[in-house]
Design an enzyme around this catalytic site. Structure first.
Site, PDB file in Angstrom:
ATOM      1  N   CYS A 123      76.922  46.194  63.202  1.00  0.00           N
ATOM      2  CA  CYS A 123      76.748  44.988  62.388  1.00  0.00           C
ATOM      3  C   CYS A 123      77.870  43.994  62.665  1.00  0.00           C
ATOM      4  O   CYS A 123      77.616  42.804  62.873  1.00  0.00           O
ATOM      5  CB  CYS A 123      76.722  45.367  60.905  1.00  0.00           C
ATOM      6  SG  CYS A 123      76.377  43.976  59.798  1.00  0.00           S
ATOM      7  N   CYS A 124      79.109  44.482  62.691  1.00  0.00           N
ATOM      8  CA  CYS A 124      80.246  43.605  62.973  1.00  0.00           C
ATOM      9  C   CYS A 124      80.180  43.037  64.387  1.00  0.00           C
ATOM     10  O   CYS A 124      80.565  41.891  64.617  1.00  0.00           O
ATOM     11  CB  CYS A 124      81.559  44.354  62.777  1.00  0.00           C
ATOM     12  SG  CYS A 124      81.997  44.662  61.046  1.00  0.00           S
ATOM     13  N   CYS A 204      82.684  40.268  54.236  1.00  0.00           N
ATOM     14  CA  CYS A 204      81.289  40.173  53.840  1.00  0.00           C
ATOM     15  C   CYS A 204      81.074  40.937  52.533  1.00  0.00           C
ATOM     16  O   CYS A 204      81.677  41.993  52.308  1.00  0.00           O
ATOM     17  CB  CYS A 204      80.401  40.763  54.929  1.00  0.00           C
ATOM     18  SG  CYS A 204      80.461  39.871  56.493  1.00  0.00           S
ATOM     19  N   CYS A 207      80.366  44.882  52.268  1.00  0.00           N
ATOM     20  CA  CYS A 207      81.397  45.818  52.739  1.00  0.00           C
ATOM     21  C   CYS A 207      82.779  45.527  52.153  1.00  0.00           C
ATOM     22  O   CYS A 207      83.797  45.950  52.711  1.00  0.00           O
ATOM     23  CB  CYS A 207      81.462  45.794  54.264  1.00  0.00           C
ATOM     24  SG  CYS A 207      79.907  46.270  55.075  1.00  0.00           S
ATOM     25  N   CYS A 230      87.200  44.781  61.664  1.00  0.00           N
ATOM     26  CA  CYS A 230      85.835  44.425  62.059  1.00  0.00           C
ATOM     27  C   CYS A 230      85.679  44.361  63.573  1.00  0.00           C
ATOM     28  O   CYS A 230      84.587  44.503  64.094  1.00  0.00           O
ATOM     29  CB  CYS A 230      85.436  43.093  61.444  1.00  0.00           C
ATOM     30  SG  CYS A 230      86.404  41.683  62.018  1.00  0.00           S
TER      31      CYS A 230
END
Length: 246
Positions: A123-124, A204, A207, A230
């Site tokens: 995702c990062c 975000c 998280c 990240c």
């Protein structure tokens, strides 16, 4: 006739600059970088997080036209987006550049927006690392607001470091939380409103959670996982910058 001196590579340049300025004040580091070493080739990366106002205020004091790169992951708290717009107006910064993830990558790998539940690194990579590489690619150097006290992984953070052929500059590396607070109060700076709720490092919303008493400032990021960064400040950014598609 003397031979023309070869330019330093990024590692040597970062080491030389760190030797010259690492012990100087953050404002002097910014002044030297903007006005002497990277004229017209430098930006700042800001998350508009807990204490981002300090670095941005210093930059505005030196040159309000320095580009400010903001990574909009699509997962920010609404308070962070409002804070971004408020600080830009407060300081009269004139060149905000918002970078976003590639829609094709989101459609392919995170179509329902839930990738963070199964693979935070992936995702990062999509929402942060690749977009940030695009954001800083036009510049020879950029500022970050990272500090040594934030986490054990940052304890030896230098003021100047090489990222591939570019230079990343951390003017506040040596500053403590007390010094940051003193500067905020002395200059009447706003903090991200989420700080009041215990969010000391703000990323975000899926998280990020408030920090418990006694924990380091970044313990609320990816809580319960081994993950502490990240990737935009790690080798993944270097790899993305060297990708032939950028």
């Amino acid at each position: 006739m003397a031979a023309k001196q070869r330019p330093l590579d990024a590692e040597a340049e970062a080491a030389e600059l760190d030797g010259l300025y690492a012990e100087k004040s953050p404002l002097e580091i910014i002044e030297q970088a903007v006005r002497r070493h990277f004229v017209g080739e430098i930006a700042a990366v800001s998350s508009f997080g807990a204490d981002s106002a300090v670095l941005l205020h210093m930059i505005a004091t030196v040159d309000r036209s320095v580009p400010i790169v903001f990574l909009d992951t699509g997962k920010h708290f609404g308070e962070t987006l409002d804070y971004r717009d408020t600080l830009i107006a407060d300081f009269g910064l004139t060149d905000l550049r918002i970078v976003t993830p590639e829609q094709a990558a989101l459609d392919r790998d995170d179509p329902d927006g839930k990738l963070h539940l199964s693979d935070t690194d992936a995702c990062c990579a999509i929402r942060k690392v690749e977009p940030m590489a695009r954001g800083v690619e036009p510049f020879r150097a950029w500022f970050t607001g990272r500090k040594r006290f934030q986490a054990a992984t940052r304890a030896a953070l230098p003021a100047f470091e090489a990222v591939g052929p570019r230079i990343r500059i951390n003017p506040l590396a040596r500053w403590s939380a007390v010094e940051l607070g003193d500067y905020m109060r002395a200059n009447g700076l706003r903090e991200n409103p989420l700080v009041a709720y215990g969010y000391l490092s703000i990323g975000c919303f899926p998280c990020t959670q408030p920090v418990r008493p006694g924990e380091d400032a970044r313990s609320g990021r990816w809580a319960g996982q081994a993950k502490t960064e990240c990737g935009i400040h790690l080798s993944g950014l270097d790899r993305s910058l060297n990708n032939s598609s950028i």
